[in-house]
Design an enzyme around this catalytic site. Structure first.
Site, PDB file in Angstrom:
ATOM      1  N   ASP A 177      -4.797 -21.786  63.520  1.00  0.00           N
ATOM      2  CA  ASP A 177      -4.285 -20.795  62.606  1.00  0.00           C
ATOM      3  C   ASP A 177      -2.773 -21.178  62.018  1.00  0.00           C
ATOM      4  O   ASP A 177      -2.080 -21.203  62.990  1.00  0.00           O
ATOM      5  CB  ASP A 177      -4.473 -19.146  63.075  1.00  0.00           C
ATOM      6  CG  ASP A 177      -3.751 -18.039  62.310  1.00  0.00           C
ATOM      7  OD1 ASP A 177      -3.137 -18.383  61.434  1.00  0.00           O
ATOM      8  OD2 ASP A 177      -4.048 -17.009  62.710  1.00  0.00           O
TER       9      ASP A 177
ATOM     10  N   SER B 160      -0.762 -26.572  43.616  1.00  0.00           N
ATOM     11  CA  SER B 160      -1.676 -25.983  42.486  1.00  0.00           C
ATOM     12  C   SER B 160      -0.986 -26.287  41.315  1.00  0.00           C
ATOM     13  O   SER B 160       0.325 -26.275  41.089  1.00  0.00           O
ATOM     14  CB  SER B 160      -1.828 -24.503  42.662  1.00  0.00           C
ATOM     15  OG  SER B 160      -2.321 -23.774  41.548  1.00  0.00           O
TER      16      SER B 160
ATOM     17  N   TYR C  71       1.113 -15.968  44.068  1.00  0.00           N
ATOM     18  CA  TYR C  71       0.531 -17.577  44.389  1.00  0.00           C
ATOM     19  C   TYR C  71       1.333 -18.318  43.614  1.00  0.00           C
ATOM     20  O   TYR C  71       1.618 -19.334  44.563  1.00  0.00           O
ATOM     21  CB  TYR C  71      -0.921 -17.157  43.792  1.00  0.00           C
ATOM     22  CG  TYR C  71      -1.695 -18.465  44.176  1.00  0.00           C
ATOM     23  CD1 TYR C  71      -2.212 -18.911  45.187  1.00  0.00           C
ATOM     24  CD2 TYR C  71      -2.100 -19.353  42.958  1.00  0.00           C
ATOM     25  CE1 TYR C  71      -2.718 -19.980  45.586  1.00  0.00           C
ATOM     26  CE2 TYR C  71      -2.872 -20.681  43.139  1.00  0.00           C
ATOM     27  CZ  TYR C  71      -3.168 -20.967  44.468  1.00  0.00           C
ATOM     28  OH  TYR C  71      -3.841 -22.199  44.789  1.00  0.00           O
TER      29      TYR C  71
ATOM     30  N   LYS D 115       3.251 -21.678  45.628  1.00  0.00           N
ATOM     31  CA  LYS D 115       2.965 -23.056  45.338  1.00  0.00           C
ATOM     32  C   LYS D 115       4.207 -23.784  44.669  1.00  0.00           C
ATOM     33  O   LYS D 115       4.355 -24.899  45.358  1.00  0.00           O
ATOM     34  CB  LYS D 115       1.597 -23.037  44.472  1.00  0.00           C
ATOM     35  CG  LYS D 115       0.476 -22.601  45.229  1.00  0.00           C
ATOM     36  CD  LYS D 115       0.149 -23.457  46.209  1.00  0.00           C
ATOM     37  CE  LYS D 115      -1.306 -23.098  47.081  1.00  0.00           C
ATOM     38  NZ  LYS D 115      -1.565 -23.934  48.264  1.00  0.00           N
TER      39      LYS D 115
HETATM   40  N1  LIG Z   1     -10.101 -23.798  44.713  1.00  0.00           N
HETATM   41  C1  LIG Z   1      -9.512 -23.856  43.404  1.00  0.00           C
HETATM   42  O1  LIG Z   1      -9.434 -23.827  42.485  1.00  0.00           O
HETATM   43  C2  LIG Z   1      -7.738 -24.065  43.939  1.00  0.00           C
HETATM   44  C3  LIG Z   1      -6.812 -24.656  42.780  1.00  0.00           C
HETATM   45  C4  LIG Z   1      -5.755 -25.078  43.157  1.00  0.00           C
HETATM   46  C5  LIG Z   1      -5.084 -25.134  44.429  1.00  0.00           C
HETATM   47  N2  LIG Z   1      -6.073 -24.610  45.558  1.00  0.00           N
HETATM   48  C6  LIG Z   1      -5.394 -24.930  46.879  1.00  0.00           C
HETATM   49  O2  LIG Z   1      -6.484 -25.667  47.520  1.00  0.00           O
HETATM   50  C7  LIG Z   1      -6.355 -25.200  48.900  1.00  0.00           C
HETATM   51  C8  LIG Z   1      -7.953 -24.974  49.562  1.00  0.00           C
HETATM   52  O3  LIG Z   1      -8.405 -24.038  48.902  1.00  0.00           O
HETATM   53  P1  LIG Z   1      -9.777 -23.786  48.491  1.00  0.00           P
HETATM   54  O4  LIG Z   1      -9.887 -23.524  47.173  1.00  0.00           O
HETATM   55  O5  LIG Z   1     -10.832 -24.716  49.183  1.00  0.00           O
HETATM   56  O6  LIG Z   1     -10.032 -22.293  49.362  1.00  0.00           O
HETATM   57  P2  LIG Z   1     -10.887 -21.729  50.430  1.00  0.00           P
HETATM   58  O7  LIG Z   1     -12.364 -22.226  50.230  1.00  0.00           O
HETATM   59  O8  LIG Z   1     -11.072 -20.454  50.282  1.00  0.00           O
HETATM   60  O9  LIG Z   1     -10.576 -22.573  51.473  1.00  0.00           O
HETATM   61  C9  LIG Z   1      -9.266 -21.995  52.207  1.00  0.00           C
HETATM   62  C10 LIG Z   1      -9.099 -22.932  53.423  1.00  0.00           C
HETATM   63  O10 LIG Z   1      -7.912 -22.448  54.167  1.00  0.00           O
HETATM   64  C11 LIG Z   1      -8.093 -21.943  55.392  1.00  0.00           C
HETATM   65  N3  LIG Z   1      -7.213 -20.940  55.815  1.00  0.00           N
HETATM   66  C12 LIG Z   1      -6.619 -20.002  55.220  1.00  0.00           C
HETATM   67  N4  LIG Z   1      -5.900 -19.334  55.749  1.00  0.00           N
HETATM   68  C13 LIG Z   1      -5.725 -20.021  57.037  1.00  0.00           C
HETATM   69  C14 LIG Z   1      -4.795 -19.721  58.233  1.00  0.00           C
HETATM   70  N5  LIG Z   1      -4.108 -18.669  58.266  1.00  0.00           N
HETATM   71  N6  LIG Z   1      -4.903 -20.519  59.335  1.00  0.00           N
HETATM   72  C15 LIG Z   1      -5.783 -21.827  59.185  1.00  0.00           C
HETATM   73  N7  LIG Z   1      -6.539 -21.899  58.125  1.00  0.00           N
HETATM   74  C16 LIG Z   1      -6.711 -20.992  56.861  1.00  0.00           C
HETATM   75  C17 LIG Z   1      -9.449 -21.391  55.432  1.00  0.00           C
HETATM   76  O11 LIG Z   1     -10.047 -21.502  56.915  1.00  0.00           O
HETATM   77  P3  LIG Z   1     -10.351 -20.519  57.748  1.00  0.00           P
HETATM   78  O12 LIG Z   1     -10.785 -19.346  56.911  1.00  0.00           O
HETATM   79  O13 LIG Z   1     -11.375 -21.068  58.556  1.00  0.00           O
HETATM   80  O14 LIG Z   1      -9.206 -20.507  58.550  1.00  0.00           O
HETATM   81  C18 LIG Z   1     -10.326 -22.446  54.560  1.00  0.00           C
HETATM   82  O15 LIG Z   1     -10.674 -23.640  55.075  1.00  0.00           O
HETATM   83  C19 LIG Z   1      -5.287 -23.995  49.013  1.00  0.00           C
HETATM   84  O16 LIG Z   1      -4.383 -24.489  49.382  1.00  0.00           O
HETATM   85  C20 LIG Z   1      -5.486 -23.651  47.345  1.00  0.00           C
HETATM   86  O17 LIG Z   1      -4.374 -22.902  47.239  1.00  0.00           O
HETATM   87  C21 LIG Z   1      -7.326 -24.249  45.303  1.00  0.00           C
END
Ligand SMILES: NC(=O)c1ccc[n+]([C@@H]2O[C@H](COP(=O)([O-])OP(=O)(O)OC[C@H]3O[C@@H](n4cnc5c(N)ncnc54)[C@H](OP(=O)(O)O)[C@@H]3O)[C@@H](O)[C@H]2O)c1
Length: 269
Positions: free
Chosen positions: A54, A133, A146, A150
């Site tokens: 975490d 992001s 958000y 970032k």
């Molecule tokens: N998808 C997009 O469009 C997008 C765009 C720009 C940037 N991003 C960035 O990409 C990254 C990954 O996001 P995603 O889109 O793949 O979202 P996601 O599917 O919701 O995945 C988020 C991940 O972060 C982990 N997480 C969240 N809070 C946590 C905590 N307190 N401790 C440990 N792990 C934690 C979650 O794991 P657990 O829940 O198992 O802990 C999960 O594996 C993020 O930083 C996000 O801001 C995403």
């Protein structure tokens, strides 16, 4: 047989879903020794290991990093990917909720860096990839915290890059556009939305959640990470974004802010 010089020990936070899972899968398939982390460990990883972590908890981060160091002996690359979204009019978001997002998206990466960097510095090599992001470049309406988290991570990484360069440790950021993951569904939200914002807020969120860009495969981000880890001297800021999303970063730099903001709100109409 895999060339041993090619094989990197990689720690990917947030490996349990979305972009992090895609990064773990791709790097493992390429022959790297990959450790993904998460709070949920119900995934059946293929070719890599998931460990509990975490990132909002100092002890949990230290234990996770220690486990990798004991097993693999080193960490060559850390991908600070774990993060969360938040939506809602800034006025309606409690300081506690905003702090939780900043604690996750900024301090989470910081905690991981504090645990991993001593080893990298001592060995005189390492790569830190912060997944930020496109939202770091501008304030997105109804996702201000958000964007703020970032943007903070981008500036943190910029300073860190200069601090760590003399030790042979590279720091880069990778800014994704929108990808098909669990992030939209899991966004934190305020308990209630004031009636004065309701119309605009509903419209903006409808356009956002219906965005075609959310259909893009997160493996595109993983491909970028895979390329980055073999660069001997990677430059600082990278993008995984297409079309109008990628263009928005350029427009933000060249347009007067009033015009840029008008275009942004027209997009959400
Ligand atoms: N998808 C997009 O469009 C997008 C765009 C720009 C940037 N991003 C960035 O990409 C990254 C990954 O996001 P995603 O889109 O793949 O979202 P996601 O599917 O919701 O995945 C988020 C991940 O972060 C982990 N997480 C969240 N809070 C946590 C905590 N307190 N401790 C440990 N792990 C934690 C979650 O794991 P657990 O829940 O198992 O802990 C999960 O594996 C993020 O930083 C996000 O801001 C995403």
């Amino acid at each position: 047989m895999t060339d041993q010089a090619f094989v990197k020990v990689v720690l990917v936070t947030g490996g349990s879903s979305g972009i992090g899972e895609a990064i773990c899968r791709r790097l493992a398939a390429e022959g790297h020794r990959v450790y993904g982390t998460g709070r949920k460990l119900d995934l059946q990883p293929v070719g890599y290991r998931m460990i509990p972590m975490d990132i909002t908890n100092d002890e949990s981060v230290e234990q996770g990093v220690q486990l990798v160091l004991e097993e693999a002996g080193r960490i060559d690359v850390v991908v600070n990917n774990a993060g969360m979204g938040i939506q809602g009019p800034a006025e309606d978001i409690s300081p506690e909720l905003a702090l939780h997002v900043i604690d996750t998206n900024v301090m989470g990466a910081h905690r991981v860096c504090r645990a991993v960097l001593p080893g990298m510095r001592e060995r005189g090599q390492g790569l830190v990839i912060h997944i930020t992001s496109l939202a770091a470049n501008y304030g997105l309406p109804f996702r201000g915290f958000y964007s703020a988290s970032k943007a903070a991570l981008e500036r943190y990484a910029e300073a860190q890059r200069m601090e760590l360069a003399p030790f042979g440790v590279h720091v880069v950021t990778l800014q994704p556009g929108e990808y098909r993951t669990g992030i939209a569904a899991a966004r934190a939200r305020p308990a209630s939305i004031g009636p004065h914002y309701a119309d605009t807020y509903d419209r903006v969120m409808r356009v956002l959640d219906g965005s075609l860009h959310y259909s893009r495969d997160p493996d595109e981000v993983a491909v970028k990470v895979s390329r980055l880890i073999h660069r001997s001297s990677p430059y600082g800021v990278h993008f995984a974004a297409h079309g109008v999303q990628r263009l928005s970063v350029v427009l933000k730099k060249v347009l007067p802010s009033r015009l840029f903001e008008r275009l942004m709100m027209r997009h959400y109409r």
